[in-house]
Design an enzyme around this catalytic site. Sequence first.
Site, PDB file in Angstrom:
ATOM      1  N   HIS A 199      19.215  37.635  11.285  1.00 43.91           N
ATOM      2  CA  HIS A 199      20.520  37.057  10.994  1.00 43.91           C
ATOM      3  C   HIS A 199      21.481  37.964  11.775  1.00 43.91           C
ATOM      4  CE1 HIS A 199      23.683  34.886   9.856  1.00 43.91           C
ATOM      5  NE2 HIS A 199      24.530  35.986   9.104  1.00 43.91           N
ATOM      6  N   GLU A 439       6.158  21.317  29.109  1.00 48.35           N
ATOM      7  CA  GLU A 439       5.795  22.493  28.806  1.00 48.35           C
ATOM      8  C   GLU A 439       4.351  22.520  28.979  1.00 48.35           C
ATOM      9  OE1 GLU A 439       7.849  23.677  25.236  1.00 48.35           O
ATOM     10  OE2 GLU A 439       7.776  21.779  24.636  1.00 48.35           O
ATOM     11  N   ASP A 463       6.344  27.992  27.434  1.00 50.05           N
ATOM     12  CA  ASP A 463       5.079  27.525  27.009  1.00 50.05           C
ATOM     13  C   ASP A 463       4.233  27.042  28.428  1.00 50.05           C
ATOM     14  OD1 ASP A 463       4.700  27.327  24.012  1.00 50.05           O
ATOM     15  OD2 ASP A 463       6.366  26.347  23.928  1.00 50.05           O
ATOM     16  N   CYS A 510      14.866  25.285  30.829  1.00 57.27           N
ATOM     17  CA  CYS A 510      15.306  26.063  29.751  1.00 57.27           C
ATOM     18  C   CYS A 510      14.349  27.028  29.278  1.00 57.27           C
ATOM     19  CB  CYS A 510      15.615  24.998  28.601  1.00 57.27           C
ATOM     20  SG  CYS A 510      13.876  24.085  27.872  1.00 57.27           S
TER      21      CYS A 510
HETATM   22  C1  PEP Z   1      10.064  26.921  26.334  1.00 62.23           C
HETATM   23  O1  PEP Z   1       8.713  26.519  25.829  1.00 62.23           O
HETATM   24  O2  PEP Z   1      10.289  27.367  27.522  1.00 62.23           O
HETATM   25  C2  PEP Z   1      11.030  26.316  25.462  1.00 62.23           C
HETATM   26  C3  PEP Z   1      12.309  26.717  25.914  1.00 62.23           C
HETATM   27  O3  PEP Z   1      10.695  26.110  24.169  1.00 62.23           O
HETATM   28  P1  PEP Z   1      10.481  27.056  23.203  1.00 62.23           P
HETATM   29  O4  PEP Z   1      10.756  28.570  23.548  1.00 62.23           O
HETATM   30  O5  PEP Z   1      11.524  26.772  21.873  1.00 62.23           O
HETATM   31  O6  PEP Z   1       9.131  26.917  22.856  1.00 62.23           O
HETATM   32 MG    MG Z   2       8.196  25.458  24.149  1.00 58.23          MG
END
Ligand code: PEP
Ligand code: MG
Length: 596
Positions: A199, A439, A463, A510
């Site tokens: 946190h 992913e 992922d 992302c």
């Molecule tokens: C990813 O897998 O790139 C992703 C953005 O999801 P997370 O990091 O939450 O698994």
């Molecule tokens: Mg992911």
Amino acid sequence: MTGSGTILVGLAASPGIAIGRCWTVERRKVRTPKRRIGAEEVEAEVARLRTALEVSDLQLADVRGKVAGPDAVGGAEHTAIIDMHRMMLKDEMLVLEAQRLIREERLNAEWAVKRALRKIKGAFHEHADEYFKERRADIDFVGERVIKNLLGQAPDVDEQPPEGAIVVAHDLSPADTALLLHERKVAAFVTDAGAKTSHTAIVARALEVPAVVGTGRVTACAKRGDWIVVDGGRGLVVINPSASELEEYEAARARRLEDEKQLLQTRDLPARTLDDVTVRLAGNIEFAEEVPSLLAHGGEAVGLYRTEFLYMGRSDLPDEEEHYQNYRRILEALGPRPVTIRTFDLGGDKLPAGMRVNADNPALGLRAIRYCLRQPEMFRVQLRALLRASVHGNLKIMFPMISGVAELRAARRALEEAREELRREGVPMKDVPVGIMIELPSAAMIADRLVRECDFFSIGTNDLIQYTIGIDRQNKDVAYLYKPLHLAVLRMLKIVCDAARAAGVPVSMCGEMAGEPVNALVLLGLGVTELSMNGPSIPVVKRVLRAAKASDGRVLLERILSMTFADDIEREVREEMTRRFPGLLEQEAAVGAVSG
Ligand code: PEP
Ligand code: MG
């Protein structure tokens, strides 16, 4: 000052350089007295427990009152976690279990609380990822408060640090952090314990206060009044620096201030390339509290809201109203800007307390969308809340870990059922674009089919790389194989982006790869339409994009796709970027606070 200071290396929790005097916060761990009680003491012990729970709640309400005022700094950053702690105090698994232990096993109240908490924590696997370990820390903080109250000890920091102090502590509870920060006096935090997802780290990032956590021994090395330099971007702490070290850090701080000023000049400008390609720069968030920092860095959207946090550190499930209020708050904060909310991505060992499923290999198990489809009631609660919240902004819904078309259809069906229900109830809703995370290699390979059945893609490279190269992203031993520019990953990305372009569907990225400026040209070449990253990474990525040409990206991409070795590809990309954008790659990606 002569010689050189003591240098400690910890985790870079929140970027920025701070120089100030050490102000230690005593947070000695409480010792839990253990005693069997007599039958005649049972009711008195239950009453003591009740009082301690009530007092704990009042204390937290008091902290909340202090930090939630209109003039308080970062009030919203703290209130959510304090509310969560207050809810934990009322949690049946804590209250009923502790009462049972007092009554049936005749334990004193302190011991009963400790045992009840251990049971709740047991629901989080020992080897769960860092984030979930930190939620165990939340349980500890709540337990410690109740036990201290049972023992008549004061659980909160009661002294305010002087202005510009560097707070040094073994660990800080969310309530401590809130109290220490709300008057904006603290220049930086350094702790022995903690992780990037503690946190303290999250709040420090949101408020842009430099922080280094997990140093292991800062409390043993620094005492009140010592001079300390904190380099939050590099995870370095220098205790009692020499005159030359101090000078060096002062200069770095000044440079950083200048860089920051320059970078933020483009905050309100689009990330448009020299050849007129515009990429939307969005933010990844885990808490509503991160939104102000995202906007301050020029974030144009939330590209990924990881809703997992809503479920963690508790033994009950959030109800529809709680989901709804949370989503509404973020949507309203973003105004007309898009907010992509990902349905929850938990499973295997990453589950709310009490909902464990057995799996030897959780990354390949019942997680994310698979888990949601297996728990339709829980999924329905989230979907209904999302649809209800849709009227408050520009919502997009995203499903994680989609492996194929059948799964996408099942998820969409669940969404449609929720929509139908709400329609029958007369609840207003807006049309919401529905997208999927790409992913899994299976999803990437059939992107051309998936694209016909959704409104956008978002590539989760964290992922995708894990599953493509076959390396556990938590495992340090194989981290050397984690290569975003591996040819297999690049080919996969190309398949996805080509399919999206052919169908005219936007494609975001992302994963962490999106926020690394060195990749910007390659991603332009791929034709990604949105990049979503941590807020502080946005200005530097924007600077590269505004100085780049997408056509150059396409040429670079073609060249590296003809190469074989990941190391060669990396070198090629780095050399090209250094040549085109001299000095840029050395610039720290994060534009954090400079204070002290
Ligand atoms: C990813 O897998 O790139 C992703 C953005 O999801 P997370 O990091 O939450 O698994
Ligand atoms: Mg992911």
